[in-house]
Design an enzyme around this catalytic site. Structure first.
Site, PDB file in Angstrom:
ATOM      1  N   GLU A  23      -0.957  17.310 -10.749  1.00 38.17           N
ATOM      2  CA  GLU A  23       0.177  17.225  -9.829  1.00 38.17           C
ATOM      3  C   GLU A  23      -0.010  16.181  -8.731  1.00 38.17           C
ATOM      4  O   GLU A  23       0.763  16.128  -7.774  1.00 38.17           O
ATOM      5  CB  GLU A  23       0.425  18.601  -9.195  1.00 38.17           C
ATOM      6  CG  GLU A  23       0.888  19.638 -10.204  1.00 38.17           C
ATOM      7  CD  GLU A  23       1.258  20.978  -9.600  1.00 38.17           C
ATOM      8  OE1 GLU A  23       1.826  21.815 -10.330  1.00 38.17           O
ATOM      9  OE2 GLU A  23       0.989  21.186  -8.401  1.00 38.17           O
ATOM     10  N   ASN A  40       0.829  -1.198   0.000  1.00 40.87           N
ATOM     11  CA  ASN A  40       0.000   0.000   0.000  1.00 40.87           C
ATOM     12  C   ASN A  40       0.866   1.252   0.000  1.00 40.87           C
ATOM     13  O   ASN A  40       2.029   1.222   0.397  1.00 40.87           O
ATOM     14  CB  ASN A  40      -0.917   0.038   1.233  1.00 40.87           C
ATOM     15  CG  ASN A  40      -1.896  -1.123   1.270  1.00 40.87           C
ATOM     16  OD1 ASN A  40      -2.374  -1.573   0.236  1.00 40.87           O
ATOM     17  ND2 ASN A  40      -2.194  -1.611   2.465  1.00 40.87           N
ATOM     18  N   ASP A  73       9.824  35.838  -2.882  1.00 38.94           N
ATOM     19  CA  ASP A  73       8.832  34.754  -2.919  1.00 38.94           C
ATOM     20  C   ASP A  73       9.507  33.383  -2.920  1.00 38.94           C
ATOM     21  O   ASP A  73       9.104  32.477  -3.634  1.00 38.94           O
ATOM     22  CB  ASP A  73       7.909  34.893  -4.141  1.00 38.94           C
ATOM     23  CG  ASP A  73       6.799  33.852  -4.141  1.00 38.94           C
ATOM     24  OD1 ASP A  73       6.294  33.513  -3.053  1.00 38.94           O
ATOM     25  OD2 ASP A  73       6.439  33.351  -5.231  1.00 38.94           O
TER      26      ASP A  73
END
Length: 623
Positions: free
Chosen positions: A95, A51, A350
């Site tokens: 994404e 998993n 940024d």
């Protein structure tokens, strides 16, 4: 082309598009009936080969698999097992990192969608399409990075600032919680995280918010996964008040917020930017059960313009804009900040701090070992931080030609900035400051796309980019729902032959062990396996495998669209599978200046691809 505001593509979605965004749960097959997921399952996710239950393939976010059935000797035999198309006209950036439980894959898509697929065949079991309002404000495409799972529920966030729980077998909504005003810029793009508070014994659903580019105050939430009710909320701007059990708790840091300038003319007594200060934790958190600490990145301050967060005629170095552009250790019981390390004080570019925090055992040059986080920041520096106290242990560049700082001072933990790299104020009578060229640009030496760590080689595999940018300051005032930047910019090429560079980094020496360059920017995540393999995708659509020790490219497959997602791997019925979400988009084609032009030929798409060695040839082959 000068970029001064958000791309038109990110304006409110048209009514025509919204007309087809209907809430649905298509029971095209009997209920998935996969086994319920326990906390013990999640805690052992990094060890379980059958998993993948967490974003990052474990609470440590290492993206490392002990599987080796596919290895450096036979990976050339990988072939597609199946591919599933997300369908309709809703493409854009895909994404998502998929998760898998008991033979069922759960993968999110653009525009806040979720698909449940049979992991063996790719057959669709159900689909959930969230109805989005017209006035959403995502900064960087209509993406979603993944879901979480616990018990009988799947959890994911939406572009209209909600977190939703679905029944894992049917896709039916169990609960739906609104956490912010989407018209003001609040969204959720990251995958939630499940943790277990080691003090109370309670399992909590942890998620953040997005929206720094619109002047939100970033907030981290803990919820009861059964009901969705908020347990606590922690803002990441100094002096803002947290909540615990529905009531005000404590301010974040100093209530007077000395890292933000005062302004006696305002209602708050602080500068305007303090009320819209960013710090949004929009990526997924990691969790350290040993220290009972949630560890998450905090986003950039708002606005980008450093002078809006500095006193009049003051020095930016006197105002750090806490608790932005750094990594935060949070107490899961109360939501209190345990420690904070800031990568970029008073961030003028940024650079943010949201890139993943990988938990690993770090051995320094003297052989001393620490429980640490590893973080490859958008500012171009790789950080190793003691996760028990937030103290810096090592820092070094992982990309070329960093201009904004010469190095990180290991004693103070602060960057040593180069003069003239903060965009200057406009001269009197002008509305725009003089441009300054900086590297990396705001898209970063690496962005959100996660790196992987190999427990065999001890190396980090970093999907880096080489580019640069012109910045200039502009006037800025807050207006609800509008971009809150105060900066203009244009991204440019650094090298003619490449932008992307997959780099194997030694966290102790800071050396680049090997690198593989790509013509287009790298925006996909990375997977490392015990088979001495590293997997990642490229902007021009190739899914690739590399020798983890040498960097030799061993295999590639053309998927038909650019890859901007992290791959996963799992074992089923004695075979190893590798899966990856495909579909180009994200921030680069929207914000990327010259890079947007470079990537124009890349086709959009939306699909999930799965690969394995054919059943008729599963024996290890000699090359």
């Amino acid at each position: 082309m000068t970029i001064r505001s958000l791309p038109a593509a990110l304006s409110p979605l048209s009514m025509a598009v919204q007309a087809v965004l209907l809430v649905s749960s298509l029971a095209l097959a009997p209920a998935a009936n996969a086994k319920p997921v326990t906390w013990e399952d999640i805690a052992n996710d990094h060890l379980n080969t059958q998993n993948v239950l967490q974003y990052g393939m474990g609470t440590n976010a290492q993206r490392w698999s002990p599987l080796a059935m596919v290895n450096d000797k036979n990976v050339f035999k990988l072939t597609p097992a199946w591919s599933y198309s997300f369908g309709d006209e809703r493409q854009r950036g895909q994404e998502s990192q998929a998760i898998i439980n008991d033979g069922v894959i759960y993968v999110t898509g653009s525009y806040s969608r979720v698909f449940a697929l049979d992991a063996k065949t790719g057959r669709r079991l159900w689909t959930y399409n969230h109805r989005l309002p017209d006035n959403i404000r995502p900064c960087c495409d209509v993406v979603n990075r993944g879901a979480a799972i616990f018990g009988d529920k799947i959890y994911f966030g939406t572009l209209d600032a909600r977190v939703i729980a679905l029944n894992k077998d049917t896709g039916k909504v169990v609960w739906n919680k609104k956490f912010g005003d989407h018209s003001a810029g609040y969204t959720m793009t990251g995958a939630p995280t499940l943790i277990k508070d080691q003090k109370s014994g309670k399992v909590l659903l942890i998620h953040g918010s997005s929206g720094d580019e619109f002047g939100v105050v970033g907030q981290l939430y803990a919820r009861d996964p059964e009901t969705g009710e908020e347990v606590w909320m922690r803002p990441f701007v100094e002096g803002h008040m947290g909540r615990l059990n529905g009531k005000d708790s404590t301010p974040t840091g100093d209530v007077k917020a000395p890292s933000w300038p005062d302004d006696p003319t305002t209602e708050t007594g602080k500068v305007e930017s303090w009320s819209h200060g960013g710090g949004a934790p929009w990526q997924s958190a990691s969790f350290d059960p040993e220290t009972n600490t949630i560890i998450v990145g905090a986003g950039n301050p708002g606005p980008w313009n450093t002078w809006a967060r500095t006193s009049k005629d003051g020095n930016p170095h006197d105002f750090d804009s806490l608790y932005t552009s750094g990594q935060v250790g949070v107490d899961p019981t109360t939501g209190e900040v345990k420690w904070f390390y800031q990568h970029t004080p008073n961030d003028a570019w940024d650079f943010s701090g949201n890139n993943e925090l990988v938990l690993f055992d770090y051995k320094d040059k003297d052989g001393k070992q620490y429980k640490a986080t590893a973080h490859a920041d958008r500012n171009g520096f790789f950080y190793v931080v003691d996760r028990t106290n937030g103290k810096l242990k090592n820092a070094f560049p992982f990309v070329d030609n960093i201009t904004w700082a010469s190095h990180i001072d290991l004693k103070t933990g602060r960057p040593v900035e180069n003069e003239g790299q903060r965009p200057a104020k406009p001269l009197p009578g002008e509305t725009k400051g003089k441009p300054v060229e900086v590297s990396p640009p705001f898209l970063g030496g690496k962005n959100w796309n996660p790196m992987a760590y190999s427990q065999d080689t001890g190396l980090f595999y970093v999907p880096a980019n080489h580019w640069k940018e012109e910045y200039w300051t502009e006037e800025v005032n807050y207006k609800k729902g509008s971009a809150y930047l105060g900066i203009g910019f244009r991204i440019k090429r650094m090298y003619e032959d490449h932008v992307g560079s997959l780099r194997a980094m030694d966290p102790t020496t800071g050396k680049v062990v090997w690198e593989h360059n790509e013509r287009l920017p790298l925006w996909a995540g990375v997977l490392a396996t015990k088979g001495n393999l590293v997997f990642t995708g490229t902007g021009d659509g190739y899914f690739k495998a590399f020798n983890a020790k040498t960097g030799e490219e061993l295999w590639k497959f053309q998927t038909g669209s650019g890859i901007v997602s992290p791959p996963i791997t799992w074992e089923q019925d004695g075979e190893q599978y590798i899966g990856v979400t495909v579909g180009y988009g994200g921030a680069v084609p929207l914000w990327g200046g010259d890079m947007a032009e470079l990537t124009k030929p890349v086709a959009q798409g939306g699909s999930f691809w799965v690969f394995k060695i054919p059943a008729w040839d599963t024996k290890t082959a000699k090359r």
